[in-house]
Motif scaffolding. Structure first.
Motif, PDB file in Angstrom:
ATOM      1  N   LYS A 174       0.860  -1.185   0.000  1.00 25.23           N
ATOM      2  CA  LYS A 174       0.000   0.000   0.000  1.00 25.23           C
ATOM      3  C   LYS A 174       0.897   1.237   0.000  1.00 25.23           C
ATOM      4  O   LYS A 174       1.476   1.587   1.033  1.00 25.23           O
ATOM      5  N   VAL A 176       1.952   5.294  -0.841  1.00 24.21           N
ATOM      6  CA  VAL A 176       1.552   6.697  -0.985  1.00 24.21           C
ATOM      7  C   VAL A 176       2.740   7.468  -1.533  1.00 24.21           C
ATOM      8  O   VAL A 176       3.869   7.293  -1.078  1.00 24.21           O
ATOM      9  N   GLN A 196       3.272   5.521 -10.421  1.00 22.38           N
ATOM     10  CA  GLN A 196       1.834   5.216 -10.391  1.00 22.38           C
ATOM     11  C   GLN A 196       1.494   4.114 -11.392  1.00 22.38           C
ATOM     12  O   GLN A 196       0.774   3.160 -11.068  1.00 22.38           O
ATOM     13  N   ASP A 200      -0.106   0.483 -10.685  1.00 19.56           N
ATOM     14  CA  ASP A 200      -1.425   0.257 -11.299  1.00 19.56           C
ATOM     15  C   ASP A 200      -1.395  -0.999 -12.160  1.00 19.56           C
ATOM     16  O   ASP A 200      -2.345  -1.800 -12.146  1.00 19.56           O
ATOM     17  N   PRO A 205      -2.338  -1.028  -4.640  1.00 17.62           N
ATOM     18  CA  PRO A 205      -2.839   0.313  -4.316  1.00 17.62           C
ATOM     19  C   PRO A 205      -1.712   1.343  -4.191  1.00 17.62           C
ATOM     20  O   PRO A 205      -0.717   1.110  -3.491  1.00 17.62           O
ATOM     21  N   CYS A 206      -1.876   2.444  -4.890  1.00 20.02           N
ATOM     22  CA  CYS A 206      -0.901   3.549  -4.834  1.00 20.02           C
ATOM     23  C   CYS A 206      -1.672   4.851  -4.923  1.00 20.02           C
ATOM     24  O   CYS A 206      -2.326   5.125  -5.935  1.00 20.02           O
ATOM     25  N   LYS A 207      -1.599   5.641  -3.869  1.00 18.01           N
ATOM     26  CA  LYS A 207      -2.348   6.898  -3.816  1.00 18.01           C
ATOM     27  C   LYS A 207      -1.396   8.074  -3.925  1.00 18.01           C
ATOM     28  O   LYS A 207      -0.319   8.061  -3.336  1.00 18.01           O
ATOM     29  N   ASN A 208      -1.816   9.083  -4.696  1.00 18.94           N
ATOM     30  CA  ASN A 208      -0.973  10.261  -4.916  1.00 18.94           C
ATOM     31  C   ASN A 208      -1.538  11.480  -4.194  1.00 18.94           C
ATOM     32  O   ASN A 208      -2.738  11.756  -4.273  1.00 18.94           O
ATOM     33  N   PHE A 209      -0.667  12.183  -3.464  1.00 19.37           N
ATOM     34  CA  PHE A 209      -1.037  13.448  -2.831  1.00 19.37           C
ATOM     35  C   PHE A 209      -0.252  14.561  -3.511  1.00 19.37           C
ATOM     36  O   PHE A 209       0.975  14.522  -3.544  1.00 19.37           O
ATOM     37  N   GLU A 232      -4.077   7.020   5.999  1.00 21.90           N
ATOM     38  CA  GLU A 232      -3.868   6.052   4.922  1.00 21.90           C
ATOM     39  C   GLU A 232      -3.195   4.767   5.392  1.00 21.90           C
ATOM     40  O   GLU A 232      -3.318   3.727   4.738  1.00 21.90           O
TER      41      GLU A 232
END
Length: 324
Positions: A174, A176, A196, A200, A205-209, A232
């Motif tokens: 996971k 970020v 990303q 993907d 799961p990879c979340k970008n801020f 997160e």
């Protein structure tokens, strides 16, 4: 105050001969040079370099505009750019734009009024059209300014893949990442696009801020790190060195074990990486090569040459620390 006449009198040569030595024009014998330089030293004469350069339509001055010199990436690259310019007999005028559009524009006006020979753009606040109207030799750092202005950067896409593979090998499930906002036209966003896509494609799961391009604010980075860790609960982090350092500090404060519970990969490879505990695994940007290429391309433009590259991507490398 001594002048060129005093040098000629002391060296027992003509004023024209002294002028030839100072401007390196025409035939100059070694004995003449020795006489003139000895006389200059003896009477402590220092030629007016600005006046001499203006006679040659040059000031030997280069402007460098950065968003915030306090940010460790920009302080580091500035160091190497200044070294490269000095080795090529140019002097640096440093402009700290503080991510202000008005301040950046005022610096550009100031640099043009001072007849600099060229400008290195490391700031990102103005629209591209404004840079195209400067009408001076320009090289951009990490930002596309159109098809006519050279840009030099590390190969951020490959750097993002290096970071992704390191997090993957380390067992992250996971992730970020913290990136610059997408509307900035920054070449460096390619590293986040690469990372990303890598995760993907593997359904991880990879979340970008997105990090707004404000002035350097470590307190803000630390608050963001705390918010992300709380909300997160990631086991992998990718961010520039200074932001990665904020995650390390927050993780240590919360008792999160690095790298057992949280893996962190930075980007830049600044001295900061070995100043923090644990030391940061990072993607090293080739600062010296970037600076060398920027200055080389700028001088080529100043000299009216056409053989410089419009886009230069330089290779990065993974430097293993204790966070993965």
């Amino acid at each position: 105050m001594s002048n060129i006449k005093d040098v000629a009198k002391k060296a027992k040569v003509s004023i024209a001969s002294v002028s030839r030595v100072l401007n390196n024009r025409g035939y100059i014998s070694e004995s003449l040079k020795e006489k003139v330089y000895a006389a200059m030293k003896e009477i402590d004469y220092h030629p007016n370099e600005l006046a001499r350069n203006l006679q040659q339509s040059r000031t030997k001055l280069i402007g460098l505009i950065v968003p915030d010199i306090q940010h460790i990436f920009f302080s580091t690259i500035t160091k190497y750019i200044e070294i490269e310019l000095r080795e090529n007999d140019f002097k640096l005028l440093l402009c700290n734009a503080m991510n202000s559009e008005n301040l950046e524009q005022s610096y550009i006006t100031m640099l043009r009024n001072n007849q600099v020979d060229g400008i290195i753009i490391g700031s990102h606040t103005l629209k591209i059209e404004r840079y195209l109207k400067i009408n001076l030799p320009i090289v951009a750092l990490d930002r596309e300014l159109g098809s006519e202005i050279p840009v030099v950067s590390s190969d951020h896409y490959e750097g993002g893949l290096l970071a992704a593979r390191e997090l993957m090998i380390s067992g992250c499930k996971k992730i970020v990442q913290v990136s610059a906002y997408e509307g900035s036209h920054l070449v460096c966003n390619q590293r986040h696009i690469a990372l990303q896509k890598y995760f993907d494609d593997r359904l991880i799961p990879c979340k970008n801020f997105e990090l707004e391009l404000n002035v350097f604010d470590y307190d803000f980075y630390q608050k963001l790190a705390g918010k992300i860790l709380d909300e997160e609960n990631p086991d992998g982090i990718f961010a520039e060195d200074i932001v990665a350092a904020a995650f390390i500090k927050e993780a240590n404060k919360r008792g999160i074990s690095i790298p057992k519970e949280l893996k962190i990969v930075g980007y830049d490879g600044t001295n900061l990486c070995n100043m923090i505990t644990p030391s940061l695994t990072t993607i090293l940007q080739p600062f010296e090569k970037i600076a060398h290429t920027i200055v080389k391309n700028l001088i080529a433009q100043i000299n009216g040459e056409k053989d410089y590259a419009i886009r230069t991507l330089l290779p990065t490398q993974l430097v293993k620390g204790e966070t993965t």
